[in-house]
Design a protein around this motif. Structure first.
Motif, mmCIF file in Angstrom:
data_model
loop_
_atom_site.group_PDB
_atom_site.id
_atom_site.type_symbol
_atom_site.label_atom_id
_atom_site.label_comp_id
_atom_site.label_asym_id
_atom_site.label_seq_id
_atom_site.Cartn_x
_atom_site.Cartn_y
_atom_site.Cartn_z
ATOM 1 N N CYS A 111 -6.701 12.112 -1.693
ATOM 2 C CA CYS A 111 -6.357 10.912 -0.950
ATOM 3 C C CYS A 111 -5.228 10.212 -1.696
ATOM 4 C CB CYS A 111 -7.556 9.995 -0.775
ATOM 5 S SG CYS A 111 -8.265 9.409 -2.330
ATOM 6 N N VAL A 112 -4.637 9.190 -1.054
ATOM 7 C CA VAL A 112 -3.468 8.534 -1.632
ATOM 8 C C VAL A 112 -3.497 7.054 -1.257
ATOM 9 C CG1 VAL A 112 -2.043 9.234 0.356
ATOM 10 C CG2 VAL A 112 -0.930 8.661 -1.821
ATOM 11 N N ALA A 113 -3.073 6.210 -2.195
ATOM 12 C CA ALA A 113 -3.021 4.764 -1.958
ATOM 13 C C ALA A 113 -1.850 4.198 -2.747
ATOM 14 C CB ALA A 113 -4.324 4.092 -2.381
ATOM 15 N N GLY A 114 -1.457 2.977 -2.416
ATOM 16 C CA GLY A 114 -0.365 2.357 -3.149
ATOM 17 C C GLY A 114 -0.108 0.945 -2.682
ATOM 18 N N LEU A 115 0.792 0.264 -3.388
ATOM 19 C CA LEU A 115 1.151 -1.107 -3.050
ATOM 20 C C LEU A 115 2.649 -1.217 -2.768
ATOM 21 C CD1 LEU A 115 2.729 -2.812 -5.565
ATOM 22 C CD2 LEU A 115 0.540 -2.363 -6.652
ATOM 23 N N SER A 116 2.994 -2.055 -1.803
ATOM 24 C CA SER A 116 4.379 -2.360 -1.463
ATOM 25 C C SER A 116 5.144 -1.077 -1.135
ATOM 26 C CB SER A 116 5.033 -3.168 -2.590
ATOM 27 O OG SER A 116 6.229 -3.766 -2.150
ATOM 28 N N MET A 117 6.159 -0.697 -1.916
ATOM 29 C CA MET A 117 6.817 0.595 -1.709
ATOM 30 C C MET A 117 5.793 1.711 -1.718
ATOM 31 S SD MET A 117 9.732 2.525 -4.046
ATOM 32 C CE MET A 117 8.577 3.107 -5.322
ATOM 33 N N GLY A 118 4.812 1.616 -2.621
ATOM 34 C CA GLY A 118 3.774 2.627 -2.701
ATOM 35 C C GLY A 118 2.810 2.600 -1.532
ATOM 36 N N GLY A 119 2.633 1.435 -0.898
ATOM 37 C CA GLY A 119 1.829 1.374 0.318
ATOM 38 C C GLY A 119 2.499 2.150 1.438
ATOM 39 N N TYR A 120 3.805 1.934 1.595
ATOM 40 C CA TYR A 120 4.576 2.749 2.530
ATOM 41 C C TYR A 120 4.463 4.218 2.159
ATOM 42 C CZ TYR A 120 8.742 5.182 4.239
ATOM 43 O OH TYR A 120 9.596 6.115 4.781
ATOM 44 N N GLY A 121 4.654 4.521 0.864
ATOM 45 C CA GLY A 121 4.628 5.909 0.423
ATOM 46 C C GLY A 121 3.292 6.574 0.679
ATOM 47 N N ALA A 122 2.200 5.851 0.472
ATOM 48 C CA ALA A 122 0.871 6.429 0.688
ATOM 49 C C ALA A 122 0.681 6.814 2.152
ATOM 50 C CB ALA A 122 -0.197 5.442 0.241
ATOM 51 N N SER A 138 -2.906 1.415 2.209
ATOM 52 C CA SER A 138 -1.703 0.642 1.905
ATOM 53 C C SER A 138 -2.084 -0.792 1.599
ATOM 54 C CB SER A 138 -0.742 0.658 3.092
ATOM 55 O OG SER A 138 0.287 -0.309 2.922
ATOM 56 N N HIS A 139 -1.670 -1.269 0.410
ATOM 57 C CA HIS A 139 -1.769 -2.687 0.069
ATOM 58 C C HIS A 139 -0.373 -3.301 0.209
ATOM 59 C CE1 HIS A 139 -5.695 -1.893 -1.680
ATOM 60 N NE2 HIS A 139 -5.183 -1.088 -2.584
ATOM 61 N N SER A 140 -0.245 -4.335 1.034
ATOM 62 C CA SER A 140 1.022 -5.080 1.125
ATOM 63 C C SER A 140 2.204 -4.136 1.340
ATOM 64 C CB SER A 140 1.248 -5.889 -0.154
ATOM 65 O OG SER A 140 0.096 -6.580 -0.553
ATOM 66 N N GLY A 141 2.024 -3.139 2.196
ATOM 67 C CA GLY A 141 3.012 -2.084 2.331
ATOM 68 C C GLY A 141 4.302 -2.504 3.024
ATOM 69 N N ALA A 142 5.401 -1.882 2.607
ATOM 70 C CA ALA A 142 6.691 -2.050 3.287
ATOM 71 C C ALA A 142 6.713 -1.101 4.476
ATOM 72 C CB ALA A 142 7.826 -1.765 2.318
ATOM 73 N N ARG A 191 -6.393 2.822 5.922
ATOM 74 C CA ARG A 191 -6.762 1.421 5.725
ATOM 75 C C ARG A 191 -5.522 0.660 5.304
ATOM 76 N NH1 ARG A 191 -8.520 -2.874 2.537
ATOM 77 N NH2 ARG A 191 -10.318 -3.929 3.458
ATOM 78 N N ILE A 192 -5.271 -0.470 5.941
ATOM 79 C CA ILE A 192 -4.097 -1.300 5.662
ATOM 80 C C ILE A 192 -4.583 -2.709 5.381
ATOM 81 C CG2 ILE A 192 -1.999 -2.300 6.663
ATOM 82 C CD1 ILE A 192 -1.959 0.276 8.471
ATOM 83 N N ASP A 193 -4.121 -3.291 4.269
ATOM 84 C CA ASP A 193 -4.435 -4.699 4.016
ATOM 85 C C ASP A 193 -3.197 -5.408 3.498
ATOM 86 O OD1 ASP A 193 -4.506 -5.019 0.943
ATOM 87 O OD2 ASP A 193 -5.899 -3.362 1.212
ATOM 88 N N CYS A 194 -3.193 -6.724 3.680
ATOM 89 C CA CYS A 194 -2.037 -7.521 3.237
ATOM 90 C C CYS A 194 -2.474 -8.968 3.077
ATOM 91 C CB CYS A 194 -0.903 -7.426 4.265
ATOM 92 S SG CYS A 194 0.689 -8.056 3.664
ATOM 93 N N GLY A 195 -1.870 -9.654 2.112
ATOM 94 C CA GLY A 195 -2.134 -11.069 1.926
ATOM 95 C C GLY A 195 -1.492 -11.899 3.019
ATOM 96 N N ALA A 196 -2.179 -12.929 3.449
ATOM 97 C CA ALA A 196 -1.675 -13.777 4.534
ATOM 98 C C ALA A 196 -0.395 -14.506 4.149
ATOM 99 C CB ALA A 196 -2.748 -14.774 4.954
ATOM 100 N N ASP A 197 -0.152 -14.702 2.848
ATOM 101 C CA ASP A 197 1.056 -15.374 2.387
ATOM 102 C C ASP A 197 2.107 -14.398 1.859
ATOM 103 O OD1 ASP A 197 0.029 -17.959 2.923
ATOM 104 O OD2 ASP A 197 -1.166 -17.847 1.088
ATOM 105 N N ASP A 198 1.910 -13.125 2.101
ATOM 106 C CA ASP A 198 2.843 -12.087 1.653
ATOM 107 C C ASP A 198 4.075 -12.064 2.559
ATOM 108 O OD1 ASP A 198 4.032 -9.387 1.211
ATOM 109 O OD2 ASP A 198 2.236 -9.043 0.020
ATOM 110 N N PHE A 199 5.240 -11.850 1.971
ATOM 111 C CA PHE A 199 6.457 -11.795 2.797
ATOM 112 C C PHE A 199 6.484 -10.568 3.708
ATOM 113 C CE2 PHE A 199 7.633 -9.191 -0.792
ATOM 114 C CZ PHE A 199 8.534 -8.248 -0.304
#
Length: 257
Positions: A111-122, A138-142, A191-199
Motif C-alpha cells: 500500500c502507499v500513502a503520503g502528504l501534499s506532493m506525496g498525497g498526490y503521489g500515493a 492522501s493527506h492534504s494532497g495536491a 482514503r483522502i483527508d485534508c485540514g479545513a484550513d489547508d490551502f
C-alpha cells in the motif's frame, strides 16, 4: 523494531538515493510482512516522517514494514524532462525491498500513502499501478496537480512543465483521468483527508466530488487543521488503521490515539 536507512543505486534515476525503513519485531506469526510506502512532500526528504511524526511508535506491534523513499521534487512521476521517480519506486525500490527484507510480495501486501506532493503521489501510483497496490491514502494532497495547464512564465510553471509537460490534462499525471480509466474490478481502496484550513482544501473537495461522480467508492474526511505537521502527525494514525484493514493485518487503535 528497527529503524534503518537504505542507500542504494537506482537505475531509473541513474544515481544513488535513499529510503528510511521501519522493520517490525522478530517473532511475529507472519513469515513475511506487508509494506507501506510512505511518501514525503515537496520541500522534504526521506527522513522527514521519522523526524516530524511519531510514525515509528504508531506502527509498533504491527506486522508491517514502512518504507519512506526520497522522491526529490518529482511528484512521484516519470518526468517529461528529468528524473524517473515513478519507475524508481515501482521497479527499483520495490524490487530492493522485496529482495532484501522479509517483505510480502504482490498487490495484497503493498500500500502507499503520503502528504501534499506525496498525497498526490500515493493516489497516482495506486491508480497507475492497481496491480501493485491494494490501497492508498492522501493527506492534504495536491490532487489537482496534472489536471490543469502549466503555461505560466514563472519559475514554478517552468519547473512543473519539465515534470508533466505544458498540457497534462487527461494524461498519465491527471488523477481525474486515471481514476476514470481504472478498471472497477481493480480499483485500489482510497482514503483522502485534508485540514479545513489547508490551502489545498478545495482541490481535495473537487477530487472527492469527482470520485463520487464516477462511483469510485472511497473514504473522505475533513478535520480542523492546516498544512502542517501537527495535522499530519494526528491523521497518519487514521491512515495506518485504514491501510491495516485493507492489508488484512490485525486492527488496533494506533498507539497514542
Amino acid at each position: 523494531m528497527a529503524f534503518c536507512e537504505l542507500r542504494y543505486f537506482s537505475p531509473a534515476l541513474e544515481k544513488q538515493t535513499a529510503a528510511s525503513i521501519i522493520l517490525p519485531d522478530d517473532g511475529q506469526s507472519m513469515a513475511r510482512f506487508p509494506v507501506l510506502y510512505l511518501l514525503h512532500g515537496l520541500s522534504d526528504d526521506h527522513t522527514i516522517w521519522g523526524r516530524r511524526t511519531s510514525v515509528e511508535r504508531y506502527v509498533a506491534g504491527l506486522p508491517l514494514i514502512v518504507v519512506m523513499p526520497d522522491g526529490g521534487r518529482g511528484f512521484y512521476t516519470d518526468a517529461e524532462l528529468g528524473y524517473a521517480y515513478e519507475t524508481a519506486i515501482v521497479r527499483d525500490l520495490v524490487g530492493y525491498v522485496e529482495r532484501m527484507f522479509a517483505a510480502l510480495p504482490g498487490r495484497s501486501g503493498r500500500c502507499v500513502a503520503g502528504l501534499s506532493m506525496g498525497g498526490y503521489g500515493a493516489v497516482r501510483l495506486a491508480l497507475r499501478h492497481p496491480d501493485m497496490f491494494c490501497a492508498a491514502v492522501s493527506h492534504s494532497g495536491a490532487l489537482h496537480f496534472g489536471h490543469h495547464p502549466m503555461h505560466g512564465d514563472d519559475a514554478w510553471a517552468a519547473e512543473m512543465r519539465r515534470i508533466v509537460g505544458a498540457d497534462p490534462m487527461g494524461g498519465k499525471d491527471d488523477l481525474y483521468a486515471l481514476a476514470e480509466r481504472t478498471d472497477p474490478a481493480w480499483r485500489p481502496a482510497l482514503r483522502i483527508d485534508c485540514g479545513a484550513d489547508d490551502f489545498l482544501i478545495e482541490a481535495n473537495r473537487a477530487f472527492h466530488a469527482h470520485l463520487d461522480a464516477i462511483a469510485y467508492a472511497h473514504e473522505y474526511a475533513e478535520s480542523p487543521g492546516a498544512h502542517d505537521w501537527s495535522y499530519w502527525d494526528v491523521h497518519v494514525r487514521e491512515a495506518i488503521a485504514f491501510l491495516a484493514r485493507h492489508l488484512g493485518i490485525a486492527e488496533r487503535a494506533p498507539e497514542g490515539a
